[in-house]
Design an enzyme around this catalytic site. Structure first.
Site, short mmCIF file in Angstrom:
data_model
loop_
_atom_site.label_atom_id
_atom_site.label_comp_id
_atom_site.label_asym_id
_atom_site.label_seq_id
_atom_site.Cartn_x
_atom_site.Cartn_y
_atom_site.Cartn_z
N GLY A 1 0.81 -1.21 0.00
CA GLY A 1 0.00 0.00 0.00
C GLY A 1 0.85 1.27 0.00
O GLY A 1 0.55 2.23 -0.72
N THR A 2 1.91 1.26 0.78
CA THR A 2 2.75 2.47 0.89
C THR A 2 3.36 2.82 -0.46
O THR A 2 3.32 3.98 -0.90
CB THR A 2 3.87 2.24 1.93
OG1 THR A 2 3.24 1.96 3.19
CG2 THR A 2 4.76 3.46 2.06
N ASN B 1 -8.48 3.78 7.89
CA ASN B 1 -7.89 2.65 8.63
C ASN B 1 -7.99 2.78 10.14
O ASN B 1 -7.84 1.79 10.85
CB ASN B 1 -6.42 2.47 8.24
CG ASN B 1 -5.63 3.74 8.33
OD1 ASN B 1 -5.95 4.73 7.66
ND2 ASN B 1 -4.61 3.76 9.16
N GLN C 1 -8.04 -0.69 3.00
CA GLN C 1 -8.91 -1.21 4.06
C GLN C 1 -10.29 -1.62 3.57
O GLN C 1 -11.09 -2.15 4.36
CB GLN C 1 -9.07 -0.17 5.19
CG GLN C 1 -7.79 0.11 5.97
CD GLN C 1 -7.33 -1.04 6.86
OE1 GLN C 1 -8.06 -2.00 7.11
NE2 GLN C 1 -6.10 -0.96 7.34
N SER D 1 -3.18 -3.64 -0.62
CA SER D 1 -2.09 -4.30 0.11
C SER D 1 -2.53 -5.72 0.48
O SER D 1 -3.63 -5.90 1.01
CB SER D 1 -1.79 -3.49 1.37
OG SER D 1 -0.88 -4.19 2.18
N HIS E 1 -1.33 -7.88 2.79
CA HIS E 1 -1.29 -8.39 4.17
C HIS E 1 -2.50 -7.97 5.01
O HIS E 1 -2.67 -8.43 6.12
CB HIS E 1 0.03 -8.02 4.86
CG HIS E 1 0.19 -6.59 5.26
ND1 HIS E 1 -0.06 -6.15 6.53
CD2 HIS E 1 0.58 -5.49 4.56
CE1 HIS E 1 0.21 -4.85 6.60
NE2 HIS E 1 0.58 -4.43 5.41
N CYS F 1 0.94 1.64 11.96
CA CYS F 1 2.06 2.15 11.18
C CYS F 1 2.73 3.31 11.89
O CYS F 1 3.85 3.66 11.60
CB CYS F 1 1.59 2.60 9.79
SG CYS F 1 0.61 1.37 8.97
C1 LIG Z 1 -5.28 2.78 4.47
C2 LIG Z 1 -3.88 2.26 4.40
N1 LIG Z 1 -3.10 2.64 3.39
C3 LIG Z 1 -1.84 2.20 3.25
C4 LIG Z 1 -1.29 1.34 4.17
C5 LIG Z 1 0.10 0.85 3.98
O1 LIG Z 1 0.09 -0.43 3.41
P1 LIG Z 1 1.41 -1.36 3.48
O2 LIG Z 1 1.55 -1.81 4.88
O3 LIG Z 1 1.11 -2.48 2.53
O4 LIG Z 1 2.56 -0.54 3.02
C6 LIG Z 1 -2.07 0.92 5.28
C7 LIG Z 1 -1.48 0.08 6.34
O5 LIG Z 1 -1.78 0.26 7.52
C8 LIG Z 1 -3.40 1.38 5.38
O6 LIG Z 1 -4.21 1.00 6.38
#
Ligand SMILES: Cc1ncc(COP(=O)(O)O)c(C=O)c1O
Length: 386
Positions: free
Chosen positions: A71-72, A149, A177, A197, A199, A329
């Site tokens: 996601g990031t 999230n 999410q 994402s 996971h 995070c």
């Molecule tokens: C809404 C949202 N975007 C992005 C991310 C980041 O995803 P990743 O952990 O795969 O980098 C998260 C992770 O908590 C998330 O909840």
């Protein structure tokens, strides 16, 4: 002691069926998908099958699916890659987006990019009307998440996509999410880009999808080899991609059952917390109508002062119960959650909050245990505070 896990918005365990799909690509089928020999071709075929499968599940075209590290990376790739070359200098977003959107956007401010933050209501929702009023001739991109999230609020992304389309501005939505909890169909919703994402949906960590609608102006952000049709360099994570594809398939196939299970646990938890804590208990964000798997709550002392959520979390952890005090995070940082303060909650209130997020294997018995443990812990904390 077995833990009781209520932190599924942070991450989920790998589904055994996903592991089974991945295992051959972690062992005997280890070829680099760019290699011309047989082992390489086996990997290449697996990647293209996964791309087709994921495209079908999202109602997208295979050419619109780009594999990333999660996601990031997908969020960064959109924010940085969609403004480049447009000649425009404005990003529209909200202050309660994930940091994977906010931080790359902030980093662009040094390059003369302006960020317009739309103010969410107390439930964390941005309306299409707000977006319409904010778009200007300088707007390069609108980025607003589907499901938040931390508090589970759901943005009206179909309507937002429509006003963006009318103004000719690309619209990105972080759907990390929402996948597996709310149906996501790119044609029906009409967004130009989205982030996924694995996971968060019982898939492996370190793999995700960036969907970019064909024809949307976008400059690849991570450059290197010719993988992903030169749109994302780096040796392909074949087991991850195969696992993501299987996890997406299961998430979509089992969505209805899982979502109604999460809803029933969420309802049950609210009812029990209401009964036990009455005035002292407060739902942050939407009480009803939010995402099924996220419940963010604050516990206030009788004088309306917040109780220490960090302490609450540690005490629950000692009892073997995992919850979160905001976004995992950012845990480690002590400042109040930007999401809770972004919907207008004061610092005391933010600091007294915990996020409970439900998964497939949680039960009502576990919820009852959580509420009972909370009662004991809060009694002790109140006695100490008094
Ligand atoms: C809404 C949202 N975007 C992005 C991310 C980041 O995803 P990743 O952990 O795969 O980098 C998260 C992770 O908590 C998330 O909840």
């Amino acid at each position: 002691m077995d833990s009781i896990y209520f932190d599924h918005a942070a991450t989920t365990p790998l589904d055994k069926r996903v592991l089974d799909a991945m295992t051959p690509f972690l062992t005997e089928n280890y070829g680099n998908a760019n290699s011309a020999h047989q082992l390489g071709r086996t990997s290449k075929v697996a990647i293209e099958d996964a791309r087709e499968n994921i495209a079908k599940l999202l109602n997208a075209e295979p050419s619109e699916i780009i594999f990333t590290s999660g996601g990031t990376e997908s969020d960064n790739a959109v924010i940085k890659g969609m403004i480049t070359g447009t000649g425009k200098n404005e990003i529209i977003t909200s202050p309660i987006e994930h940091h994977a959107v906010l931080h790359p956007a902030e980093s662009l401010e040094n390059e003369g990019i302006t960020i317009k933050y739309l103010e969410p209501n107390e439930e964390g929702i941005i309306t299409a009307e707000q977006v319409k009023n904010a778009i200007s001739e300088n707007t390069a991109i609108v980025s607003l998440m589907h499901v938040n999230n931390e508090i589970g609020s759901i943005n009206p992304i179909k309507e937002i996509a429509e006003v963006c389309r009318e103004s000719g501005v690309p619209f990105h939505s972080d759907t990390v999410q929402s996948i597996g909890k709310i149906p996501v169909d790119v044609k029906e919703f009409g967004m130009d880009a989205l982030s996924i994402s694995a996971h968060k949906i019982y898939g492996p960590k370190g793999i995700g999808v960036l969907y970019v609608k064909n024809g949307t102006p976008w400059e690849p952000w991570l450059q290197g080899g010719s993988q992903e049709r030169k749109r994302r360099g780096g040796t392909s994570n074949v087991p991850g991609i195969v696992g993501l594809s299987k996890a997406m398939e299961l998430a979509v196939d089992e969505l209805e059952n899982n979502a109604s299970h999460y809803y029933s646990l969420r309802e049950f938890a609210i009812q029990q917390l209401d009964e036990k804590f009455d005035e002292q208990f407060y739902v942050n964000g939407p009480r009803n109508g939010g995402a099924p798997h996220i419940l963010n709550v604050a516990f206030l002392s009788p004088d309306e002062k917040g109780l220490d959520g960090e302490m609450l979390l540690l005490n629950l952890d000692i009892e073997g119960i995992c919850v979160s005090n905001g976004s995992a995070c950012t845990s480690g940082a002590t400042e109040p959650s930007h999401v809770l303060s972004g919907i207008g909650l004061n610092q005391d209130h933010c600091n007294s909050s915990i996020r409970i997020s439900f998964g497939k294997h949680n039960t009502k018995e576990e919820v009852t245990l959580l509420v009972n443990k909370l009662e004991g812990i809060l009694d002790r904390m109140l006695a100490m505070a008094g």
